[in-house]
Scaffold this motif. Structure first.
Motif, PDB file in Angstrom:
ATOM      1  N   MET A 203     -21.494  31.902 -89.515  1.00  0.00           N
ATOM      2  CA  MET A 203     -22.666  32.478 -90.186  1.00  0.00           C
ATOM      3  C   MET A 203     -22.834  33.957 -89.821  1.00  0.00           C
ATOM      4  O   MET A 203     -23.098  34.810 -90.656  1.00  0.00           O
ATOM      5  CB  MET A 203     -23.924  31.688 -89.795  1.00  0.00           C
ATOM      6  N   GLU A 204     -22.645  34.255 -88.512  1.00  0.00           N
ATOM      7  CA  GLU A 204     -22.789  35.628 -88.055  1.00  0.00           C
ATOM      8  C   GLU A 204     -21.678  36.500 -88.637  1.00  0.00           C
ATOM      9  O   GLU A 204     -21.895  37.669 -88.948  1.00  0.00           O
ATOM     10  CB  GLU A 204     -22.738  35.662 -86.524  1.00  0.00           C
ATOM     11  N   ASN A 205     -20.465  35.907 -88.775  1.00  0.00           N
ATOM     12  CA  ASN A 205     -19.353  36.652 -89.376  1.00  0.00           C
ATOM     13  C   ASN A 205     -19.640  37.000 -90.823  1.00  0.00           C
ATOM     14  O   ASN A 205     -19.292  38.087 -91.295  1.00  0.00           O
ATOM     15  CB  ASN A 205     -18.060  35.833 -89.282  1.00  0.00           C
ATOM     16  N   ASN A 206     -20.265  36.074 -91.548  1.00  0.00           N
ATOM     17  CA  ASN A 206     -20.635  36.341 -92.941  1.00  0.00           C
ATOM     18  C   ASN A 206     -21.633  37.475 -93.036  1.00  0.00           C
ATOM     19  O   ASN A 206     -21.550  38.322 -93.935  1.00  0.00           O
ATOM     20  CB  ASN A 206     -21.220  35.074 -93.587  1.00  0.00           C
ATOM     21  N   LYS A 207     -22.575  37.510 -92.087  1.00  0.00           N
ATOM     22  CA  LYS A 207     -23.578  38.568 -92.084  1.00  0.00           C
ATOM     23  C   LYS A 207     -22.922  39.925 -91.800  1.00  0.00           C
ATOM     24  O   LYS A 207     -23.223  40.924 -92.465  1.00  0.00           O
ATOM     25  CB  LYS A 207     -24.661  38.280 -91.044  1.00  0.00           C
ATOM     26  N   THR A 208     -22.032  39.945 -90.811  1.00  0.00           N
ATOM     27  CA  THR A 208     -21.339  41.206 -90.474  1.00  0.00           C
ATOM     28  C   THR A 208     -20.508  41.702 -91.646  1.00  0.00           C
ATOM     29  O   THR A 208     -20.528  42.892 -91.972  1.00  0.00           O
ATOM     30  CB  THR A 208     -20.429  40.987 -89.252  1.00  0.00           C
ATOM     31  N   ARG A 209     -19.795  40.778 -92.299  1.00  0.00           N
ATOM     32  CA  ARG A 209     -18.995  41.159 -93.460  1.00  0.00           C
ATOM     33  C   ARG A 209     -19.882  41.688 -94.579  1.00  0.00           C
ATOM     34  O   ARG A 209     -19.555  42.687 -95.235  1.00  0.00           O
ATOM     35  CB  ARG A 209     -18.174  39.974 -93.951  1.00  0.00           C
ATOM     36  N   GLY A 210     -21.026  41.027 -94.775  1.00  0.00           N
ATOM     37  CA  GLY A 210     -21.962  41.478 -95.803  1.00  0.00           C
ATOM     38  C   GLY A 210     -22.486  42.875 -95.527  1.00  0.00           C
ATOM     39  O   GLY A 210     -22.612  43.696 -96.449  1.00  0.00           O
ATOM     40  N   ILE A 211     -22.769  43.187 -94.263  1.00  0.00           N
ATOM     41  CA  ILE A 211     -23.262  44.514 -93.890  1.00  0.00           C
ATOM     42  C   ILE A 211     -22.190  45.578 -94.118  1.00  0.00           C
ATOM     43  O   ILE A 211     -22.465  46.665 -94.643  1.00  0.00           O
ATOM     44  CB  ILE A 211     -23.749  44.519 -92.422  1.00  0.00           C
ATOM     45  N   LEU A 212     -20.942  45.277 -93.737  1.00  0.00           N
ATOM     46  CA  LEU A 212     -19.857  46.230 -93.940  1.00  0.00           C
ATOM     47  C   LEU A 212     -19.622  46.490 -95.427  1.00  0.00           C
ATOM     48  O   LEU A 212     -19.369  47.624 -95.848  1.00  0.00           O
ATOM     49  CB  LEU A 212     -18.569  45.708 -93.286  1.00  0.00           C
ATOM     50  N   ILE A 213     -19.717  45.434 -96.228  1.00  0.00           N
ATOM     51  CA  ILE A 213     -19.581  45.584 -97.682  1.00  0.00           C
ATOM     52  C   ILE A 213     -20.675  46.490 -98.221  1.00  0.00           C
ATOM     53  O   ILE A 213     -20.422  47.387 -99.036  1.00  0.00           O
ATOM     54  CB  ILE A 213     -19.632  44.199 -98.369  1.00  0.00           C
TER      55      ILE A 213
END
Length: 299
Positions: free
Chosen positions: A1-11
């Motif tokens: 879940m945290e990885n998805n959030k980090t990826r979303g922020i970078l995007i």
């Protein structure tokens, strides 16, 4: 879940860097290519770029769309493509790129408020502080507006109207979370492009002089269509699946900072003290809204 959030922020950071450049690029082209024709050509390029991706996706996965989905996609096209970019293009005919970018600071506030009202989203105290900082920055900028343009007041009002359109598009996209982002981006883009066509034809048939768009103009239009629209819309809808609307809205503040910086550097537009202060508040709001906190407030 945290990885998805980090990826979303970078995007989102990548998207904001690209979208931040669109103010100055649009400003430099819109005087040559009329606003409604500009919007249609831009999204015709975007849909052509997305077509092979969509067809490949359809072979692997078939989203089951019902009538309400098609209606929502049409309204996404109407708000996020037709309405937003026609108003956006017309606005930059009359006001400066830097002030136009700063007015977009209303988007995070609108998304957060309407996300609470219509999507029942939770908002934490840091996000509220971030939204407040953005609001203070915006009030300061507008109250000290020294925009250069043929009609800054009209331009600013048109940009405000585009803010409402983008807010509606974001919330409609959130309501379509059950659909794949490729489907929503492509079909919404197709709807918006088709809705742009009548206005573009009307505008083209009433031109006093023929359109003469040089090499730079065509490169700019292709960049806006293929990268800023096709790629970034796809990534934006993907980010909305892993991040709350309020946080996504606050990241749009980064788009504002990039937009103002490029306008000052490349279009030589002036920047006021309030704009510098506003930029600092925007960065503070971005930091606060993207860091976790335990207590949450609900609607």
């Amino acid at each position: 879940m945290e990885n998805n959030k980090t990826r979303g922020i970078l995007i989102l950071i990548f998207i904001m860097l690209v979208w931040g450049s669109s103010y100055s690029i649009t400003k430099s082209v819109v005087a040559t290519l009329p606003p409604m024709c500009f919007a249609f050509i831009r999204f015709l390029i975007a849909t052509v770029c997305l077509l092979p991706i969509y067809l490949q996706h359809r072979r692997k996965q078939k989203d089951r769309l019902v009538t309400s989905d098609y209606v929502r996609l049409v309204f996404m096209g109407l708000t996020g493509v037709t309405g937003y970019y026609i108003l956006f293009n017309f606005s930059l005919l009359y006001t400066s790129a830097s002030v136009g970018a700063l007015i977009q600071g209303l988007i995070p506030i609108c998304i957060a408020l309407f996300g609470i009202l219509f999507l029942s989203e939770k908002v934490n105290q840091r996000q509220i502080a971030g939204i407040s900082f953005a609001g203070v920055a915006l009030v300061g900028v507008i109250s000290n507006d020294k925009a250069t343009g043929s009609n800054p007041i009209l331009g600013n009002l048109l940009m405000l109207a585009s803010v409402i359109c983008w807010t509606a598009y974001t919330l409609l996209s959130r309501k379509s979370n059950h659909l794949d982002s490729i489907t929503t981006t492509f079909l919404g883009g197709c709807a918006g492009t088709l809705l742009c066509l009548p206005t573009a034809v009307y505008e083209y048939t009433h031109l006093d002089t023929p359109i003469r768009l040089g090499m730079f103009g065509w490169i700019a239009v292709v960049y806006l269509g293929a990268i800023s629209s096709a790629l970034c819309y796809l990534l934006y809808n993907q980010a909305l699946k892993s991040l709350p609307a309020a946080m996504v809205g606050n990241f749009l503040n980064l788009d504002i900072l990039v937009g103002v910086s490029i306008a000052v550097i490349f279009l030589h537009e002036s920047i006021t003290t309030w704009q510098v202060v506003g930029g600092a508040l925007i960065l503070s709001g971005l930091f606060l809204s993207s860091t976790p906190t335990r207590p949450t407030l609900t609607s």
